[in-house]
Write an enzyme that holds these catalytic residues in place. Structure first.
Site, short mmCIF file in Angstrom:
data_model
loop_
_atom_site.label_atom_id
_atom_site.label_comp_id
_atom_site.label_asym_id
_atom_site.label_seq_id
_atom_site.Cartn_x
_atom_site.Cartn_y
_atom_site.Cartn_z
N LYS A 140 29.61 33.46 45.87
CA LYS A 140 30.80 33.67 45.04
C LYS A 140 31.73 32.48 45.21
CE LYS A 140 32.90 38.14 44.22
NZ LYS A 140 33.61 39.22 44.93
C1 E4P Z 1 34.84 41.65 42.80
O1 E4P Z 1 33.89 40.92 42.96
C2 E4P Z 1 35.98 41.72 43.73
O2 E4P Z 1 35.47 41.79 45.03
C3 E4P Z 1 36.82 42.96 43.54
O3 E4P Z 1 36.39 43.69 42.42
C4 E4P Z 1 38.29 42.73 43.56
O4 E4P Z 1 38.95 43.95 43.36
P1 E4P Z 1 40.50 44.15 43.65
O5 E4P Z 1 41.26 43.52 42.53
O6 E4P Z 1 40.66 45.64 43.66
O7 E4P Z 1 40.78 43.51 44.98
#
Ligand code: E4P
Length: 218
Positions: A83
């Protein structure tokens, strides 16, 4: 539509996996920090639990450092997906990693043109954060719709992961507009399963079945 679980919690991953419906896992530094464990043993354990893409986030800011970190992360397991944030350096690193066959999930995507750049860089996945947009009074799901249109226009193969999911309606809308994947927190997966009429229906059927059993015993 593929369903990923958005967590680094082993118990949640195990429990959700029992459903047989979890196609992958997404983690991020916040989710990892929440577990209070050392990074490497934790992610190795996660990779053993789910046979699908496991997103592991790099924390470097400069493209050269991202590249090094990404290659290390990709070596952890064949299912590891790196990522990277949608930044200038993230795009540079993604372009290079794509040529090396390393899958990148471009994260922290908040505009359709960012998603266009992610696809052009060769990202395997793009993660629009719908909940965080809703939080600032923008329709997060409109962004997903725009990305779908752009990707369809040019036959980009980058898969869209609806991220920052906060409730079952996000999952419903993602499915209605044809997103490839939704990555969902454990609590929302539980909400998706439940319906009061299902519980009431099961209770009623069981009560009526007791009457049949009583008759059979006579
Ligand atoms: C996705 O890959 C992220 O880890 C996640 O959905 C972020 O979510 P949040 O906005 O609730 O922290």
């Amino acid at each position: 539509m593929k369903l990923f679980i958005d967590t680094a919690n082993i118990d949640e991953i195990k429990e959700a996996s029992r459903l047989g419906l979890i196609d992958g896992v997404t983690t991020n530094p916040t989710l990892i920090a929440r577990e209070g464990r050392e990074f490497m043993p934790l992610v190795k354990e996660i990779c053993q639990l789910v046979d699908g893409p496991i997103s592991l986030e790099a924390v470097s800011s400069l493209s050269n450092d991202m590249l090094k970190e990404a290659r290390d992360l990709a070596h952890i397991h064949p299912n590891a997906v790196v990522k990277l944030p949608l930044t200038r350096d993230g795009l540079i690193a993604t372009k290079q990693l794509a040529t090396e066959g390393i899958k990148v999930n471009m994260t922290l995507v908040f505009s359709p043109t960012q998603a266009l750049l992610a696809a052009k860089a060769g990202a395997a996945y793009v993660s629009p954060f719908v909940g965080r947009l809703d939080d600032i009074s923008h329709w997060g799901m409109d962004l997903v719709e725009q990305i779908i249109t752009i990707y369809d226009n040019y036959d980009f193969e980058t898969e869209i992961i609806v991220a920052s999911v906060r409730n079952p309606l996000h999952v419903l809308e993602a499915a209605m507009i044809g997103a490839d994947i939704a990555t969902i927190p454990f609590a929302v997966i539980e909400q998706l399963i439940k319906h009061p009429l299902s519980d009431i229906g099961v209770e009623r059927f069981l009560k009526d079945w007791e009457k049949v059993e009583k008759k059979n015993k006579r």
